[in-house]
Design a protein around this motif. Structure first.
Motif, PDB file in Angstrom:
ATOM      1  N   MET A   1      -7.370   3.988   7.469  1.00 53.56           N
ATOM      2  CA  MET A   1      -7.210   5.379   8.361  1.00 53.56           C
ATOM      3  C   MET A   1      -5.518   5.614   8.172  1.00 53.56           C
ATOM      4  SD  MET A   1      -5.718   6.721  11.339  1.00 53.56           S
ATOM      5  CE  MET A   1      -5.644   5.386  12.368  1.00 53.56           C
ATOM      6  N   VAL A   2      -4.803   4.776   8.194  1.00 59.04           N
ATOM      7  CA  VAL A   2      -3.218   4.926   8.305  1.00 59.04           C
ATOM      8  C   VAL A   2      -2.848   5.683   7.013  1.00 59.04           C
ATOM      9  CG1 VAL A   2      -2.661   3.714   9.856  1.00 59.04           C
ATOM     10  CG2 VAL A   2      -2.658   2.560   7.639  1.00 59.04           C
ATOM     11  N   GLN A   3      -3.580   5.538   5.921  1.00 60.72           N
ATOM     12  CA  GLN A   3      -3.292   6.266   4.452  1.00 60.72           C
ATOM     13  C   GLN A   3      -3.649   7.908   4.990  1.00 60.72           C
ATOM     14  OE1 GLN A   3      -4.597   3.799   0.995  1.00 60.72           O
ATOM     15  NE2 GLN A   3      -6.159   3.340   2.712  1.00 60.72           N
ATOM     16  N   ARG A   4      -4.307   7.991   5.840  1.00 62.35           N
ATOM     17  CA  ARG A   4      -4.396   9.567   6.233  1.00 62.35           C
ATOM     18  C   ARG A   4      -6.033   9.948   5.360  1.00 62.35           C
ATOM     19  NH1 ARG A   4       0.374   7.615   7.963  1.00 62.35           N
ATOM     20  NH2 ARG A   4       1.475   9.329   9.101  1.00 62.35           N
ATOM     21  N   LYS A   5      -6.951   8.748   5.327  1.00 58.85           N
ATOM     22  CA  LYS A   5      -8.167   8.930   4.710  1.00 58.85           C
ATOM     23  C   LYS A   5      -9.214   8.718   5.945  1.00 58.85           C
ATOM     24  CE  LYS A   5      -6.746   6.778   0.231  1.00 58.85           C
ATOM     25  NZ  LYS A   5      -7.272   5.958  -0.556  1.00 58.85           N
TER      26      LYS A   5
ATOM     27  N   TYR B   1       4.670   4.486   9.721  1.00 66.49           N
ATOM     28  CA  TYR B   1       5.525   4.154   8.644  1.00 66.49           C
ATOM     29  C   TYR B   1       4.689   4.234   7.128  1.00 66.49           C
ATOM     30  CZ  TYR B   1       8.134   2.392  12.465  1.00 66.49           C
ATOM     31  OH  TYR B   1       8.652   2.229  13.731  1.00 66.49           O
ATOM     32  N   ARG B   2       5.494   5.005   6.266  1.00 64.06           N
ATOM     33  CA  ARG B   2       4.629   5.052   4.995  1.00 64.06           C
ATOM     34  C   ARG B   2       5.994   4.885   3.793  1.00 64.06           C
ATOM     35  NH1 ARG B   2       1.506  10.673   4.743  1.00 64.06           N
ATOM     36  NH2 ARG B   2       0.394   9.691   3.359  1.00 64.06           N
TER      37      ARG B   2
ATOM     38  N   LEU C   1       0.848  -1.155   0.036  1.00 64.55           N
ATOM     39  CA  LEU C   1      -0.045   0.121  -0.139  1.00 64.55           C
ATOM     40  C   LEU C   1       0.825   1.139   0.011  1.00 64.55           C
ATOM     41  CD1 LEU C   1      -3.035   0.601   0.105  1.00 64.55           C
ATOM     42  CD2 LEU C   1      -2.667   0.891   2.605  1.00 64.55           C
ATOM     43  N   PHE C   2       2.123   1.139   0.725  1.00 59.37           N
ATOM     44  CA  PHE C   2       2.877   2.374   0.643  1.00 59.37           C
ATOM     45  C   PHE C   2       4.131   2.273  -0.044  1.00 59.37           C
ATOM     46  CE2 PHE C   2       0.782   2.462   5.099  1.00 59.37           C
ATOM     47  CZ  PHE C   2       0.205   3.796   4.865  1.00 59.37           C
TER      48      PHE C   2
ATOM     49  N   LEU D   1     -10.694  17.058  12.173  1.00 59.53           N
ATOM     50  CA  LEU D   1     -10.875  15.911  11.584  1.00 59.53           C
ATOM     51  C   LEU D   1      -9.643  15.273  11.005  1.00 59.53           C
ATOM     52  CD1 LEU D   1     -12.276  13.163  11.525  1.00 59.53           C
ATOM     53  CD2 LEU D   1     -13.439  13.849   9.541  1.00 59.53           C
ATOM     54  N   ILE D   2      -9.017  16.301  10.137  1.00 56.82           N
ATOM     55  CA  ILE D   2      -7.661  15.814   9.710  1.00 56.82           C
ATOM     56  C   ILE D   2      -6.560  15.888  10.453  1.00 56.82           C
ATOM     57  CG2 ILE D   2      -6.111  17.054   8.016  1.00 56.82           C
ATOM     58  CD1 ILE D   2      -8.327  18.263   6.484  1.00 56.82           C
ATOM     59  N   ARG D   3      -6.456  16.478  11.549  1.00 61.07           N
ATOM     60  CA  ARG D   3      -5.515  16.459  12.575  1.00 61.07           C
ATOM     61  C   ARG D   3      -5.713  15.149  13.279  1.00 61.07           C
ATOM     62  NH1 ARG D   3      -6.653  22.302  13.165  1.00 61.07           N
ATOM     63  NH2 ARG D   3      -8.231  21.783  14.679  1.00 61.07           N
ATOM     64  N   GLU D   4      -6.990  14.973  13.474  1.00 62.95           N
ATOM     65  CA  GLU D   4      -7.305  13.321  14.420  1.00 62.95           C
ATOM     66  C   GLU D   4      -7.251  12.454  13.670  1.00 62.95           C
ATOM     67  OE1 GLU D   4      -7.626  13.459  17.519  1.00 62.95           O
ATOM     68  OE2 GLU D   4      -8.714  15.463  18.049  1.00 62.95           O
ATOM     69  N   ILE D   5      -6.941  12.436  12.454  1.00 63.07           N
ATOM     70  CA  ILE D   5      -6.644  11.263  11.707  1.00 63.07           C
ATOM     71  C   ILE D   5      -5.050  11.421  11.381  1.00 63.07           C
ATOM     72  CG2 ILE D   5      -6.543  10.659   8.939  1.00 63.07           C
ATOM     73  CD1 ILE D   5      -9.461  11.733   8.511  1.00 63.07           C
ATOM     74  N   GLU D   6      -4.349  12.318  11.455  1.00 62.04           N
ATOM     75  CA  GLU D   6      -2.961  12.225  11.418  1.00 62.04           C
ATOM     76  C   GLU D   6      -2.479  11.680  12.651  1.00 62.04           C
ATOM     77  OE1 GLU D   6       0.961  12.553  10.196  1.00 62.04           O
ATOM     78  OE2 GLU D   6      -0.720  12.917   8.989  1.00 62.04           O
ATOM     79  N   HIS D   7      -3.126  12.285  13.775  1.00 62.89           N
ATOM     80  CA  HIS D   7      -2.476  11.784  15.075  1.00 62.89           C
ATOM     81  C   HIS D   7      -3.030  10.238  14.883  1.00 62.89           C
ATOM     82  CE1 HIS D   7      -1.888  11.694  19.465  1.00 62.89           C
ATOM     83  NE2 HIS D   7      -2.930  11.085  19.651  1.00 62.89           N
TER      84      HIS D   7
END
Length: 351
Positions: free
Chosen positions: A245-249, A300-301, A141-142, A286-292
């Protein structure tokens, strides 16, 4: 040359362990598989499958990597846990992700949210080591060479993915069917649908029947293409929530057992349409919460978690062998492991 044994009991273990197999081959080393009889037909022609304990002993792996909750204690080599999913709080801690079964020497954790609890347990039990590596399943995925999957059939529409847990009292598959069917018929978004292979066939058939100009149904064990293509996920208390979610989605969950700040959790099916609007036009908060959440779950990406697992095993051999305390006897669990393995052998001979 180093030799590694990959231990798989269920179909979902294959996309977890195959990136590790590719990393082993790239390093010039050798891998082989020990799989349950039900998986034999899913193995590729170039994957070496060892059919009994004699073959495994002759192969003499220096490490056994398991994507299951258990591993036969009588296999030779270091026993390494690489996990079959993220911790999504389906069960109490003592029965779920952080249950210590006394079978593994090394736990390769996915991110701070799992590393820190396992480090505390390692100090308590003293018979295993913990190294944070990231999760090999997410390497494709990454991987920098893997571009996001584009769906021509979506015709520029936003893509919604739906996946549900198999756990009966946590699954949204029944409750959300009518609303998802309505959303698919409306056609504002394009839908990618999948259900766990153990879901009852009649329910699977209902979701499969939604396929058409506004939806596709997937039955593959590896959901990487869906995860990559979708703009938003609809789910419940499934580990796929973390994978997405770890894709920042953004993710919309239905009655999640332990909802997090990065989720848009709904209680009623009729709330889905509004939740999708919020997810597809996320607020700065919401964007900040997803990133956190992503940083805590899987920071890891780089698509190199498999390589970190192999490095962790090498470091374990250098620094931890001989320093850990003996594992508990666990006679009942070991007996259960032998019974399970003997049952596999019997099924293999009948096949």
């Amino acid at each position: 040359m180093k030799r590694y044994l990959l231990f798989a009991t269920t179909l979902y273990a294959l996309p977890i362990l195959r990136p590790i197999a590719r990393a082993i081959a790239a390093a010039g080393d050798e891998s082989a598989w020990s799989v349950s009889p039900a998986l034999r037909n899913y193995m590729n022609a170039d994957e070496q499958v060892l059919r009994d304990l004699d073959q495994i002993k002759a192969f003499a792996p220096h490490a056994v990597l398991s994507a299951s909750n258990w591993v036969p204690h009588f296999f030779p080599g270091i026993k390494v846990q690489v996990f079959h999913g993220f911790n999504v709080n389906k069960r109490e801690p003592g029965r779920g992700h952080f249950r210590i079964r006394g079978l593994f020497d090394l736990y390769c954790t996915q991110g701070p949210a799992t590393t820190q609890p396992f480090q505390l347990l390692a100090r308590q039990h003293r018979h295993f080591a913990v190294v944070e590596t990231g999760w090999p399943k997410l390497d494709p995925l990454f991987n920098a060479r893997t571009e996001r999957t584009r769906l021509a059939a979506a015709n520029g529409r936003k893509v919604c993915m739906y996946a549900a847990t198999f756990t009966r009292n946590l699954s949204s598959a029944h409750a959300l069917y009518d609303e998802i069917a309505r959303q698919v018929a409306y056609g504002e978004h394009y839908w990618l649908l999948t259900l766990h292979p153990k879901v009852k066939p009649n329910l699977v058939a209902k979701y499969r029947a939604l396929a058409g100009p506004n939806a596709q149904f997937f039955e593959a064990p590896d959901l990487t293409s869906m995860l990559s293509a979708a703009d938003v996920l609809v789910s419940d208390t499934s580990s796929v929530v973390s994978e997405f979610m770890v894709q920042r989605k953004p993710v919309v969950t239905f009655r999640n057992r332990a909802p997090k700040a990065y989720m848009i959790d709904i209680q009623q099916p009729q709330q889905l349409a509004a939740a999708l609007r919020d997810a597809l036009d996320p607020s700065p908060q919401l964007i900040r919460e997803i990133e956190h959440g992503a940083q805590q779950t899987h920071p890891y990406r780089d698509g190199a978690s498999s390589e970190r697992v192999l490095a962790a095993i090498a470091d374990f051999e250098k620094s931890s062998l001989g320093q850990l305390e003996s594992k508990p006897l666990n006679l009942l669990r070991k007996l259960q492991g032998r019974i399970n393995y003997r049952r596999w052998l019997s099924e293999s001979m009948r096949a």
